[in-house]
Each structure stands twice: as structure tokens, then as C-alpha cells.
Write a protein that holds these residues in place. Structure first.
Motif, PDB file in Angstrom:
ATOM      1  N   ASP A  31     -20.067  36.841  16.891  1.00 14.85           N
ATOM      2  CA  ASP A  31     -21.153  35.929  16.554  1.00 14.85           C
ATOM      3  C   ASP A  31     -20.509  34.628  16.088  1.00 14.85           C
ATOM      4  O   ASP A  31     -19.566  34.641  15.281  1.00 14.85           O
ATOM      5  CB  ASP A  31     -22.030  36.476  15.423  1.00 14.85           C
ATOM      6  CG  ASP A  31     -22.923  37.614  15.875  1.00 14.85           C
ATOM      7  OD1 ASP A  31     -23.109  37.793  17.091  1.00 14.85           O
ATOM      8  OD2 ASP A  31     -23.435  38.330  14.998  1.00 14.85           O
ATOM      9  N   LEU A  32     -21.003  33.519  16.590  1.00 15.86           N
ATOM     10  CA  LEU A  32     -20.603  32.194  16.122  1.00 15.86           C
ATOM     11  C   LEU A  32     -21.542  31.868  14.963  1.00 15.86           C
ATOM     12  O   LEU A  32     -22.758  31.829  15.140  1.00 15.86           O
ATOM     13  CB  LEU A  32     -20.754  31.172  17.250  1.00 15.86           C
ATOM     14  CG  LEU A  32     -20.669  29.693  16.880  1.00 15.86           C
ATOM     15  CD1 LEU A  32     -19.357  29.366  16.202  1.00 15.86           C
ATOM     16  CD2 LEU A  32     -20.887  28.842  18.113  1.00 15.86           C
ATOM     17  N   VAL A  33     -20.962  31.677  13.774  1.00 15.48           N
ATOM     18  CA  VAL A  33     -21.776  31.456  12.581  1.00 15.48           C
ATOM     19  C   VAL A  33     -21.428  30.114  11.964  1.00 15.48           C
ATOM     20  O   VAL A  33     -20.259  29.814  11.720  1.00 15.48           O
ATOM     21  CB  VAL A  33     -21.563  32.581  11.540  1.00 15.48           C
ATOM     22  CG1 VAL A  33     -22.446  32.364  10.327  1.00 15.48           C
ATOM     23  CG2 VAL A  33     -21.820  33.939  12.155  1.00 15.48           C
ATOM     24  N   VAL A  34     -22.443  29.292  11.741  1.00 14.64           N
ATOM     25  CA  VAL A  34     -22.302  28.032  11.018  1.00 14.64           C
ATOM     26  C   VAL A  34     -22.831  28.291   9.617  1.00 14.64           C
ATOM     27  O   VAL A  34     -23.920  28.845   9.441  1.00 14.64           O
ATOM     28  CB  VAL A  34     -23.093  26.893  11.708  1.00 14.64           C
ATOM     29  CG1 VAL A  34     -22.988  25.609  10.890  1.00 14.64           C
ATOM     30  CG2 VAL A  34     -22.592  26.683  13.127  1.00 14.64           C
ATOM     31  N   PHE A  35     -22.042  27.896   8.608  1.00 14.60           N
ATOM     32  CA  PHE A  35     -22.397  28.220   7.230  1.00 14.60           C
ATOM     33  C   PHE A  35     -21.844  27.181   6.267  1.00 14.60           C
ATOM     34  O   PHE A  35     -21.055  26.317   6.649  1.00 14.60           O
ATOM     35  CB  PHE A  35     -21.859  29.614   6.867  1.00 14.60           C
ATOM     36  CG  PHE A  35     -20.354  29.730   6.903  1.00 14.60           C
ATOM     37  CD1 PHE A  35     -19.605  29.575   5.751  1.00 14.60           C
ATOM     38  CD2 PHE A  35     -19.680  29.982   8.089  1.00 14.60           C
ATOM     39  CE1 PHE A  35     -18.222  29.665   5.780  1.00 14.60           C
ATOM     40  CE2 PHE A  35     -18.305  30.083   8.128  1.00 14.60           C
ATOM     41  CZ  PHE A  35     -17.566  29.927   6.970  1.00 14.60           C
TER      42      PHE A  35
ATOM     43  N   THR B  68     -19.780  22.037   5.701  1.00 11.77           N
ATOM     44  CA  THR B  68     -20.251  22.775   6.865  1.00 11.77           C
ATOM     45  C   THR B  68     -19.032  23.397   7.515  1.00 11.77           C
ATOM     46  O   THR B  68     -18.024  22.723   7.725  1.00 11.77           O
ATOM     47  CB  THR B  68     -20.962  21.841   7.867  1.00 11.77           C
ATOM     48  OG1 THR B  68     -22.069  21.219   7.203  1.00 11.77           O
ATOM     49  CG2 THR B  68     -21.458  22.595   9.080  1.00 11.77           C
ATOM     50  N   GLN B  69     -19.130  24.693   7.815  1.00  9.02           N
ATOM     51  CA  GLN B  69     -18.024  25.410   8.416  1.00  9.02           C
ATOM     52  C   GLN B  69     -18.548  26.292   9.533  1.00  9.02           C
ATOM     53  O   GLN B  69     -19.740  26.587   9.596  1.00  9.02           O
ATOM     54  CB  GLN B  69     -17.319  26.270   7.370  1.00  9.02           C
ATOM     55  CG  GLN B  69     -16.789  25.454   6.200  1.00  9.02           C
ATOM     56  CD  GLN B  69     -16.085  26.289   5.172  1.00  9.02           C
ATOM     57  OE1 GLN B  69     -15.299  27.155   5.511  1.00  9.02           O
ATOM     58  NE2 GLN B  69     -16.360  26.019   3.908  1.00  9.02           N
ATOM     59  N   ALA B  70     -17.643  26.709  10.410  1.00  8.37           N
ATOM     60  CA  ALA B  70     -18.007  27.641  11.474  1.00  8.37           C
ATOM     61  C   ALA B  70     -16.896  28.677  11.599  1.00  8.37           C
ATOM     62  O   ALA B  70     -15.717  28.361  11.438  1.00  8.37           O
ATOM     63  CB  ALA B  70     -18.208  26.915  12.798  1.00  8.37           C
ATOM     64  N   ALA B  71     -17.308  29.904  11.891  1.00  7.52           N
ATOM     65  CA  ALA B  71     -16.362  31.008  12.050  1.00  7.52           C
ATOM     66  C   ALA B  71     -16.896  31.977  13.090  1.00  7.52           C
ATOM     67  O   ALA B  71     -18.102  32.020  13.353  1.00  7.52           O
ATOM     68  CB  ALA B  71     -16.153  31.725  10.721  1.00  7.52           C
ATOM     69  N   LEU B  72     -15.984  32.747  13.655  1.00  3.89           N
ATOM     70  CA  LEU B  72     -16.366  33.862  14.518  1.00  3.89           C
ATOM     71  C   LEU B  72     -16.256  35.130  13.692  1.00  3.89           C
ATOM     72  O   LEU B  72     -15.253  35.339  13.008  1.00  3.89           O
ATOM     73  CB  LEU B  72     -15.437  33.977  15.725  1.00  3.89           C
ATOM     74  CG  LEU B  72     -15.621  32.980  16.843  1.00  3.89           C
ATOM     75  CD1 LEU B  72     -14.680  33.304  17.996  1.00  3.89           C
ATOM     76  CD2 LEU B  72     -17.052  32.962  17.345  1.00  3.89           C
ATOM     77  N   VAL B  73     -17.288  35.946  13.733  1.00  3.67           N
ATOM     78  CA  VAL B  73     -17.270  37.239  13.048  1.00  3.67           C
ATOM     79  C   VAL B  73     -17.649  38.307  14.064  1.00  3.67           C
ATOM     80  O   VAL B  73     -18.314  38.014  15.068  1.00  3.67           O
ATOM     81  CB  VAL B  73     -18.235  37.270  11.841  1.00  3.67           C
ATOM     82  CG1 VAL B  73     -17.821  36.254  10.786  1.00  3.67           C
ATOM     83  CG2 VAL B  73     -19.663  37.033  12.255  1.00  3.67           C
ATOM     84  N   PRO B  74     -17.232  39.545  13.836  1.00  9.22           N
ATOM     85  CA  PRO B  74     -17.654  40.613  14.746  1.00  9.22           C
ATOM     86  C   PRO B  74     -19.181  40.649  14.850  1.00  9.22           C
ATOM     87  O   PRO B  74     -19.894  40.426  13.869  1.00  9.22           O
ATOM     88  CB  PRO B  74     -17.098  41.876  14.089  1.00  9.22           C
ATOM     89  CG  PRO B  74     -15.910  41.394  13.305  1.00  9.22           C
ATOM     90  CD  PRO B  74     -16.318  40.033  12.806  1.00  9.22           C
TER      91      PRO B  74
END
Length: 122
Positions: free
Chosen positions: A45-49, A60-66
Motif C-alpha cells: 500500500d502506498l500511504v501518505v501520512f 507530509t511523508q509517503a511510505a510503502l507498507v505491506p
């Protein structure tokens, strides 16, 4: 036997009390998820947080999580901005990530690849 018990429990209690007091001094971080987009193959999942660690400036950050998992408070982001922004995240037809960075924003981190996925910034 009582001496052995005292020699064992005494240091353990001291270490436990010290860790408890020190943990109270460290601010706890929280993650406010803004957007989540599953990868086309649903592996990530591409998550912006935004991350808040007490007296934290807007970010503002973005990460990939399972896929389907929560964003851990210590998640490693592949892009980080010192501003609250809409990155307009999307997956392209080739499985790349596309993000729009606001003009003039202070970029703290900007990786070109994450977990084998290319990131395209616009």
C-alpha cells in the motif's frame, strides 16, 4: 536463598524503574494517515501520512507498507516534506509510483526507488 533473591530482583527492579522513567521523557510519535492506495498487484500500500512526535512542524511523508497493514510510528518514508501538502499519489500502468511535489516545498528526503518500485516526481 533470600540473598540470591535480593541479588536477582534488586537489579531487575532498578533497571525496570529506570526504563519506565526514561520512556516518560521520550515523546511518543503518532501517524496520521491521509491517503492509502494499494499497488496494482496488492503487494504494498502506498500511504501518505504526517508524523507527529510532540512539538513537530507540519510534514507530509509517503511510505510503502505491506498491503492492509498499519503504518508503524517509526516507518521509513521514501519522501518527506517540511510542509502539509497533497502529493496526488497514484500508481501508473507500469507499477511505478507517481507523486506531485508542491513547488517551493522544503524536501527532506526524496528517494528514486523504494522496495524495487520506481518513484516518479512531478
Amino acid at each position: 536463598m533470600p540473598v540470591l533473591l535480593i541479588l536477582t530482583l534488586g537489579p531487575a527492579a532498578f533497571i525496570g524503574a529506570t526504563l519506565w522513567m526514561v520512556s516518560a521523557l521520550v515523546p511518543a510519535c503518532s501517524v496520521a494517515e491521509r491517503q492509502r492506495l494499494p499497488a496494482p498487484d496488492e503487494s504494498f500500500d502506498l500511504v501518505v501520512f504526517a508524523r507527529d512526535c510532540g512539538d513537530t512542524a507540519p510534514n507530509t511523508q509517503a511510505a510503502l507498507v505491506p498491503h492492509g497493514e498499519e503504518v508503524p510510528f517509526d516507518a521509513a518514508s521514501f519522501v518527506s516534506l517540511a510542509v502539509e501538502a497533497d502529493l496526488s499519489p497514484r500508481w501508473d500502468a507500469y507499477g511505478n509510483i507517481e507523486l506531485t511535489l508542491p513547488e517551493g516545498a522544503e524536501v527532506l528526503r526524496q528517494d528514486e526507488n523504494v522496495a524495487g518500485v520506481s518513484v516518479i516526481y512531478q
